[in-house]
Design a protein around this motif. Sequence first.
Motif, PDB file in Angstrom:
ATOM      1  N   GLN A 121       0.822  -1.199   0.000  1.00  0.00           N
ATOM      2  CA  GLN A 121       0.000   0.000   0.000  1.00  0.00           C
ATOM      3  C   GLN A 121       0.865   1.261   0.000  1.00  0.00           C
ATOM      4  O   GLN A 121       0.456   2.289  -0.534  1.00  0.00           O
ATOM      5  CB  GLN A 121      -0.919   0.009   1.229  1.00  0.00           C
ATOM      6  N   ARG A 122       2.060   1.161   0.589  1.00  0.00           N
ATOM      7  CA  ARG A 122       2.989   2.285   0.615  1.00  0.00           C
ATOM      8  C   ARG A 122       4.403   1.734   0.485  1.00  0.00           C
ATOM      9  O   ARG A 122       4.816   0.882   1.277  1.00  0.00           O
ATOM     10  CB  ARG A 122       2.836   3.083   1.909  1.00  0.00           C
ATOM     11  N   SER A 123       5.136   2.225  -0.492  1.00  0.00           N
ATOM     12  CA  SER A 123       6.508   1.775  -0.737  1.00  0.00           C
ATOM     13  C   SER A 123       7.342   2.990  -1.132  1.00  0.00           C
ATOM     14  O   SER A 123       6.885   3.844  -1.896  1.00  0.00           O
ATOM     15  CB  SER A 123       6.533   0.719  -1.854  1.00  0.00           C
ATOM     16  N   PHE A 124       8.571   3.068  -0.601  1.00  0.00           N
ATOM     17  CA  PHE A 124       9.350   4.279  -0.847  1.00  0.00           C
ATOM     18  C   PHE A 124      10.845   3.993  -0.782  1.00  0.00           C
ATOM     19  O   PHE A 124      11.291   2.933  -0.321  1.00  0.00           O
ATOM     20  CB  PHE A 124       8.975   5.379   0.151  1.00  0.00           C
ATOM     21  N   HIS A 178      11.342   9.221  -0.714  1.00  0.00           N
ATOM     22  CA  HIS A 178      10.627   9.465  -1.975  1.00  0.00           C
ATOM     23  C   HIS A 178       9.830   8.217  -2.338  1.00  0.00           C
ATOM     24  O   HIS A 178      10.299   7.091  -2.119  1.00  0.00           O
ATOM     25  CB  HIS A 178      11.618   9.795  -3.099  1.00  0.00           C
ATOM     26  N   PRO A 179       8.624   8.373  -2.868  1.00  0.00           N
ATOM     27  CA  PRO A 179       7.836   7.200  -3.247  1.00  0.00           C
ATOM     28  C   PRO A 179       8.573   6.322  -4.252  1.00  0.00           C
ATOM     29  O   PRO A 179       9.266   6.822  -5.147  1.00  0.00           O
ATOM     30  CB  PRO A 179       6.575   7.804  -3.869  1.00  0.00           C
ATOM     31  N   THR A 239       6.762  -0.994  -7.682  1.00  0.00           N
ATOM     32  CA  THR A 239       5.830  -2.095  -7.387  1.00  0.00           C
ATOM     33  C   THR A 239       4.373  -1.646  -7.523  1.00  0.00           C
ATOM     34  O   THR A 239       3.458  -2.389  -7.150  1.00  0.00           O
ATOM     35  CB  THR A 239       6.056  -2.623  -5.966  1.00  0.00           C
ATOM     36  N   ARG A 240       4.157  -0.444  -8.028  1.00  0.00           N
ATOM     37  CA  ARG A 240       2.825   0.128  -8.191  1.00  0.00           C
ATOM     38  C   ARG A 240       2.014   0.055  -6.891  1.00  0.00           C
ATOM     39  O   ARG A 240       0.952  -0.568  -6.825  1.00  0.00           O
ATOM     40  CB  ARG A 240       2.070  -0.570  -9.323  1.00  0.00           C
ATOM     41  N   PRO A 241       2.506   0.694  -5.839  1.00  0.00           N
ATOM     42  CA  PRO A 241       1.780   0.666  -4.563  1.00  0.00           C
ATOM     43  C   PRO A 241       0.466   1.438  -4.668  1.00  0.00           C
ATOM     44  O   PRO A 241       0.281   2.262  -5.581  1.00  0.00           O
ATOM     45  CB  PRO A 241       2.751   1.343  -3.598  1.00  0.00           C
ATOM     46  N   GLN A 242      -0.405   1.197  -3.722  1.00  0.00           N
ATOM     47  CA  GLN A 242      -1.706   1.861  -3.724  1.00  0.00           C
ATOM     48  C   GLN A 242      -1.555   3.361  -3.469  1.00  0.00           C
ATOM     49  O   GLN A 242      -2.287   4.168  -4.040  1.00  0.00           O
ATOM     50  CB  GLN A 242      -2.603   1.239  -2.653  1.00  0.00           C
ATOM     51  N   TYR A 243      -0.585   3.725  -2.612  1.00  0.00           N
ATOM     52  CA  TYR A 243      -0.363   5.133  -2.281  1.00  0.00           C
ATOM     53  C   TYR A 243       1.085   5.505  -2.572  1.00  0.00           C
ATOM     54  O   TYR A 243       2.010   4.799  -2.147  1.00  0.00           O
ATOM     55  CB  TYR A 243      -0.679   5.402  -0.806  1.00  0.00           C
ATOM     56  N   TYR A 244       1.268   6.608  -3.297  1.00  0.00           N
ATOM     57  CA  TYR A 244       2.619   7.119  -3.541  1.00  0.00           C
ATOM     58  C   TYR A 244       2.965   8.062  -2.385  1.00  0.00           C
ATOM     59  O   TYR A 244       2.656   9.257  -2.422  1.00  0.00           O
ATOM     60  CB  TYR A 244       2.679   7.848  -4.871  1.00  0.00           C
ATOM     61  N   ASN A 245       3.602   7.504  -1.382  1.00  0.00           N
ATOM     62  CA  ASN A 245       3.830   8.244  -0.152  1.00  0.00           C
ATOM     63  C   ASN A 245       5.006   7.614   0.585  1.00  0.00           C
ATOM     64  O   ASN A 245       5.491   6.541   0.215  1.00  0.00           O
ATOM     65  CB  ASN A 245       2.571   8.218   0.725  1.00  0.00           C
TER      66      ASN A 245
END
Length: 501
Positions: A337-340, A387-388, A392-398
């Motif tokens: 959901q969140r990857s950075f 930085h996002p 992996t195309r996470p749900q949230y770019y955060n």
Amino acid sequence: MAMASSTVPPCLLLLTIVSLAAANGGGNNSTDSGQVRLSCGASASATDSDGRAWDGDSASKFLTSANAGVAARASYQDPSLPSSVPYMMARVFASSHTYTFLVRPGRAFLRLFFYPTDYGNRNASSALFGVTAGGVTLLRDFNASQSALALDAAYLVREFSVIVNSSGRLDVTFAPSTGAGSHYAFVNGIEIVPTPDVFTAPVPTFANGGRPDPMPIRADTAFQTMYRLNVGGTAVSPADDSGRFYRAWDTDFPYIFGAAVGVSSKKDSDVTIRYPPSVPPYIAPEGVYASARSMGPDPQINLKYNLTWILPVDEGFYYLLRFHFCEIQYPITKVNQRSFYIYINNQTAQEQMDVITWSGGIGVPVYTNYLVVTTGSGQTDMWVALHPDPSTRPQYYNAILNGLEVFKLQTYGSNNLAGANQRIPQKQLYQGEFKRKSAVAGVVGGVIAGALLAALIGCVCACAICRRGRKYASVVVCEPESIPEQPAHGLPSPKERLKVW
């Protein structure tokens, strides 16, 4: 601000040996599970604002020393001091002196408390000295007055983690620097807190572009705490720290780069912080994991900037950076959901940082260690950025961060942790002159309100005073010699390490 001088009473220091036996017998009420708190220059025990008891070194009932400096009282109490104990009394040394403590063998936090002000007829700027402990140079040509002025602070706390040898003896030596007879050493307080080894595990990864490169650290390495930040939250006082370590956690806001400060947040009311076996509660208090800073809700904006902190550090050393993470708000409960990214000094330290993947769930803390190296002999800025990671195309770019600690590693070639004194910014250097001008302007305004003739006279006097003020506006400070580069034991030298990149 002018400070009235006070007479320094001559007295002898009793060489302080604080033992576990005394602690267990209740003979030292500042010692808790082997902890030591010594109010240097004080003649009796006293309690600080956090309710902790400090023993006066003059009232020690252990061995005597006939050449142990003098006790001195500060002539002025700055309003920003958190407590009068231990800052309003000091032990002043005209020659080298060693405190000897008997504490539990192993690792321990050693904290030195300094309130740089005039003590009797000793000018604050003349205090130039070194400190060694356990065979490691902690401070060299240290000018507490200059360092405090550079930080715009009234007092300083220098925290180190040192190794107490198998005999349980820790020697802490204060020695005035050579070069001028007016140089002296001083200390207001000494605190020793035995701890487990909280530094060498997990094995840190070298920040070299994201490639796995474990860099083990020797268990007997000494560290200096450079920064301990509660990211996105308020400062955590020593009394609210976990593990009874009495660490201070500062807010991260002053170190954020630019206007893109992200969003600070607290845990949802229905989220409970649950420490896993891999993260003992003493690693960081719940208050650190219960708050965070993220980038914000707009993914398009987040993809166009880095959430960045700038942290000034000494050059020529390795640094251990510890990142604390915990997802604390719904709907972040699942993997990807969140990857950075994590960047340190423009090098990728971590790709695809997914807190849920690393921790196992919402409300579960996790921390990671990274190692970086700096070259040179002065000071530099360490950049930490998030930085996002869209790979992996996470749900949230955060991105999110809850806490950050930065520790400097000793160099084994010279057993050194000492860096240069911090340089004073121009606005701090001439602060005294600006205050004088403001005071003159106020006087002139009052005279004008009375009569025109008096105002004219007042202006003439003000100009004369301003000119005189400029003549004496400079601040006398002592510049240390440059610290040569020394490789850390078991690690390549900084220059050699750069070649690997």
